[in-house]
Design an enzyme around this catalytic site. Structure first.
Site, PDB file in Angstrom:
ATOM      1  N   LYS A  33      52.961  60.604 121.024  1.00 47.08           N
ATOM      2  CA  LYS A  33      52.796  61.830 120.527  1.00 47.08           C
ATOM      3  C   LYS A  33      53.200  63.046 121.627  1.00 47.08           C
ATOM      4  CE  LYS A  33      50.931  61.452 116.152  1.00 47.08           C
ATOM      5  NZ  LYS A  33      52.712  61.385 115.171  1.00 47.08           N
ATOM      6  N   GLY A  34      53.275  64.217 121.737  1.00 45.93           N
ATOM      7  CA  GLY A  34      53.224  65.341 122.574  1.00 45.93           C
ATOM      8  C   GLY A  34      53.125  66.563 121.315  1.00 45.93           C
ATOM      9  N   PHE A  36      53.326  69.243 119.162  1.00 43.21           N
ATOM     10  CA  PHE A  36      53.640  70.104 117.882  1.00 43.21           C
ATOM     11  C   PHE A  36      54.880  68.784 117.869  1.00 43.21           C
ATOM     12  CE2 PHE A  36      52.973  73.478 118.950  1.00 43.21           C
ATOM     13  CZ  PHE A  36      53.008  74.646 120.284  1.00 43.21           C
ATOM     14  N   GLY A  37      54.655  67.579 118.174  1.00 46.14           N
ATOM     15  CA  GLY A  37      55.705  66.850 117.397  1.00 46.14           C
ATOM     16  C   GLY A  37      55.446  65.062 118.692  1.00 46.14           C
ATOM     17  N   SER A  38      56.530  64.474 117.415  1.00 53.31           N
ATOM     18  CA  SER A  38      55.935  63.014 117.801  1.00 53.31           C
ATOM     19  C   SER A  38      57.771  63.003 118.613  1.00 53.31           C
ATOM     20  CB  SER A  38      55.835  62.142 116.363  1.00 53.31           C
ATOM     21  OG  SER A  38      56.828  62.045 115.141  1.00 53.31           O
ATOM     22  N   VAL A  39      57.704  61.093 119.323  1.00 54.21           N
ATOM     23  CA  VAL A  39      59.382  61.421 120.081  1.00 54.21           C
ATOM     24  C   VAL A  39      59.455  59.832 119.370  1.00 54.21           C
ATOM     25  CG1 VAL A  39      60.159  61.350 122.202  1.00 54.21           C
ATOM     26  CG2 VAL A  39      57.939  62.773 121.952  1.00 54.21           C
ATOM     27  N   ASP A 152      49.992  72.301 130.650  1.00 57.87           N
ATOM     28  CA  ASP A 152      50.005  71.068 129.766  1.00 57.87           C
ATOM     29  C   ASP A 152      50.371  69.869 131.099  1.00 57.87           C
ATOM     30  OD1 ASP A 152      50.329  69.517 127.521  1.00 57.87           O
ATOM     31  OD2 ASP A 152      48.746  68.799 128.587  1.00 57.87           O
TER      32      ASP A 152
HETATM   33  N1  LIG Z   1      55.561  63.386 127.410  1.00 54.24           N
HETATM   34  C1  LIG Z   1      54.888  63.508 126.591  1.00 54.24           C
HETATM   35  C2  LIG Z   1      54.530  63.084 126.148  1.00 54.24           C
HETATM   36  C3  LIG Z   1      55.399  62.863 124.358  1.00 54.24           C
HETATM   37  N2  LIG Z   1      56.627  61.814 124.737  1.00 54.24           N
HETATM   38  C4  LIG Z   1      57.012  61.641 125.646  1.00 54.24           C
HETATM   39  C5  LIG Z   1      58.217  60.285 125.099  1.00 54.24           C
HETATM   40  C6  LIG Z   1      59.114  59.959 125.925  1.00 54.24           C
HETATM   41  N3  LIG Z   1      58.824  58.463 125.766  1.00 54.24           N
HETATM   42  C7  LIG Z   1      60.123  57.751 127.233  1.00 54.24           C
HETATM   43  N4  LIG Z   1      59.866  56.302 126.660  1.00 54.24           N
HETATM   44  C8  LIG Z   1      59.272  55.506 127.090  1.00 54.24           C
HETATM   45  C9  LIG Z   1      58.556  55.953 125.869  1.00 54.24           C
HETATM   46  C10 LIG Z   1      56.857  55.101 125.611  1.00 54.24           C
HETATM   47  C11 LIG Z   1      57.569  53.306 125.982  1.00 54.24           C
HETATM   48  C12 LIG Z   1      56.176  52.123 125.605  1.00 54.24           C
HETATM   49  C13 LIG Z   1      54.958  52.573 126.268  1.00 54.24           C
HETATM   50  C14 LIG Z   1      54.522  50.864 126.125  1.00 54.24           C
HETATM   51  N5  LIG Z   1      53.860  50.985 124.439  1.00 54.24           N
HETATM   52  C15 LIG Z   1      55.427  50.912 123.625  1.00 54.24           C
HETATM   53  C16 LIG Z   1      55.745  52.785 124.313  1.00 54.24           C
HETATM   54  C17 LIG Z   1      58.295  53.626 126.460  1.00 54.24           C
HETATM   55  C18 LIG Z   1      59.569  54.410 126.768  1.00 54.24           C
HETATM   56  N6  LIG Z   1      61.098  58.582 127.150  1.00 54.24           N
HETATM   57  C19 LIG Z   1      61.438  60.043 126.498  1.00 54.24           C
HETATM   58  C20 LIG Z   1      60.264  60.427 126.756  1.00 54.24           C
HETATM   59  C21 LIG Z   1      59.979  61.763 125.996  1.00 54.24           C
HETATM   60  C22 LIG Z   1      61.875  62.395 126.845  1.00 54.24           C
HETATM   61  N7  LIG Z   1      62.645  60.579 127.019  1.00 54.24           N
HETATM   62  C23 LIG Z   1      56.863  59.267 125.005  1.00 54.24           C
HETATM   63  N8  LIG Z   1      55.369  60.683 124.038  1.00 54.24           N
END
Ligand SMILES: N#CCCn1cc(-c2nc(Nc3ccc(C4CCNCC4)cc3)nc3c2CCN3)cn1
Length: 308
Positions: A33-34, A36-39, A152
């Site tokens: 979650k960021g 304004f939104g979910s990813v 942030d």
């Molecule tokens: N910043 C910010 C806050 C919002 N946000 C951005 C992302 C994001 N995550 C990833 N990659 C990602 C994320 C989690 C995992 C696992 C971790 C263990 N549990 C299971 C999941 C794996 C790989 N890649 C991205 C993004 C944005 C652009 N590229 C996630 N949250």
């Protein structure tokens, strides 16, 4: 050659945009979650044979219309930031009827610093933590050249691309400092991450490159705590303030203890030179705080010592 299914369209307000067709975006799993939104993790698979690339898609929460404007600003911000220590913009995807839109970005496989350090603390040494810190510093320096204030900066918003590369992400709160001032004042503070905020941001909602430097000091603390939940900034500050304080007066108590020169204690086994850097970032008077370029040089000097 068949027309590429990723269209390049010139839209008046956002310059060149790369359009992803919603029908080819295959949902895989939630990423986080960021602001304004979910990813979500998606595969962009126009050929339908699972050979398409993995992308991270940030969807706007449809309910609060006001954030559609903010979301468009976040898209615009990321689309102009093309730098190795900043998460890469890939394009946008308009839902049918253009009622909502999604931001398509590169997928970083290791997740946020918090996920990564918590599960890899044993084989990430001091030199590697300093390398990550210097990369974040360079990313913030780039932001500053474009007069962007992140607002942030926190380990949760730093993503890990590989064992030796991290990138700054989540520009949902990023603002441009006006040309005639050295700071940005926000009207409504919203649900702010006050434990990463500089005193002037807590007291006057005033944000600048120097308030980003304060937050960078907190990120340094998170790095050298390996993002351990027991030494997370909120927990350390609340322990000092007193856990029974009502939520609406927490920011006043926090501003007070900072005014009285309380700062988070050094993380366990944190090198003295690194803790001194944190304290520099946490100078009460923002004019006494170092700039990101100076911080970068000091971190690289400590890396040299660590190397020997
Ligand atoms: N910043 C910010 C806050 C919002 N946000 C951005 C992302 C994001 N995550 C990833 N990659 C990602 C994320 C989690 C995992 C696992 C971790 C263990 N549990 C299971 C999941 C794996 C790989 N890649 C991205 C993004 C944005 C652009 N590229 C996630 N949250």
């Amino acid at each position: 050659v068949a027309q590429s299914p990723v269209w390049r369209a010139l839209s008046p307000d956002q310059g060149e945009q790369t359009l992803f067709e919603e029908r080819h975006l295959r949902y895989i799993s939630p990423l986080g979650k960021g602001n304004f939104g979910s990813v979500e993790l998606c595969r962009y698979d126009p050929l339908g044979d699972n050979t398409g690339e993995m992308v991270a898609v940030k969807k706007l929460q449809p309910n609060k219309l006001s954030t559609l404007e903010d979301f468009k600003k976040e898209v615009k911000t990321l689309s102009v930031l093309d730098y190795e220590y900043i998460v890469k913009y890939k394009g946008v995807c308009y839902s049918t009827g253009r009622l909502s839109m999604s931001l398509v970005m590169e997928y970083l496989p290791y997740g946020s610093l918090i996920n990564y350090l918590d599960s890899n603390r044993l084989h990430v040494n001091t030199w590697r933590l300093l390398l990550f810190a210097s990369q974040i510093c360079k990313g913030m320096e780039h932001l500053q050249t474009l007069r962007y204030v992140h607002r942030d900066l926190a380990a949760r918003n730093i993503l890990v691309a590989s064992e030796s590369l991290v990138k700054i992400a989540d520009f949902g709160l990023t603002k441009i400092v006006p040309f005639d001032k050295e700071y940005y004042r926000v009207s409504q503070p919203g649900d702010s991450p006050i434990f990463w905020y500089a005193p002037e941001s807590i007291n006057e909602s005033r944000f600048s490159h120097k308030s980003d430097v304060w937050s960078f000091g907190v990120v340094l603390h998170e790095l050298f705590s390996y993002c351990d939940i027991n030494s997370n900034p909120k927990r350390l500050c609340m322990r000092e303030i007193g856990n029974n304080v009502q939520s609406q007066s927490i920011s006043m108590y926090l501003a007070n203890i900072l005014k009285n020169n309380w700062r988070m204690p050094a993380p366990p086994n944190c090198p003295a030179k690194v803790y001194s850097l944190m304290k520099l970032c946490w100078a009460y008077d923002f004019e006494e705080r170092p700039c990101f370029s100076g911080l970068g040089n000091q971190i690289e000097a400590i890396m040299q010592d660590e190397r020997e």
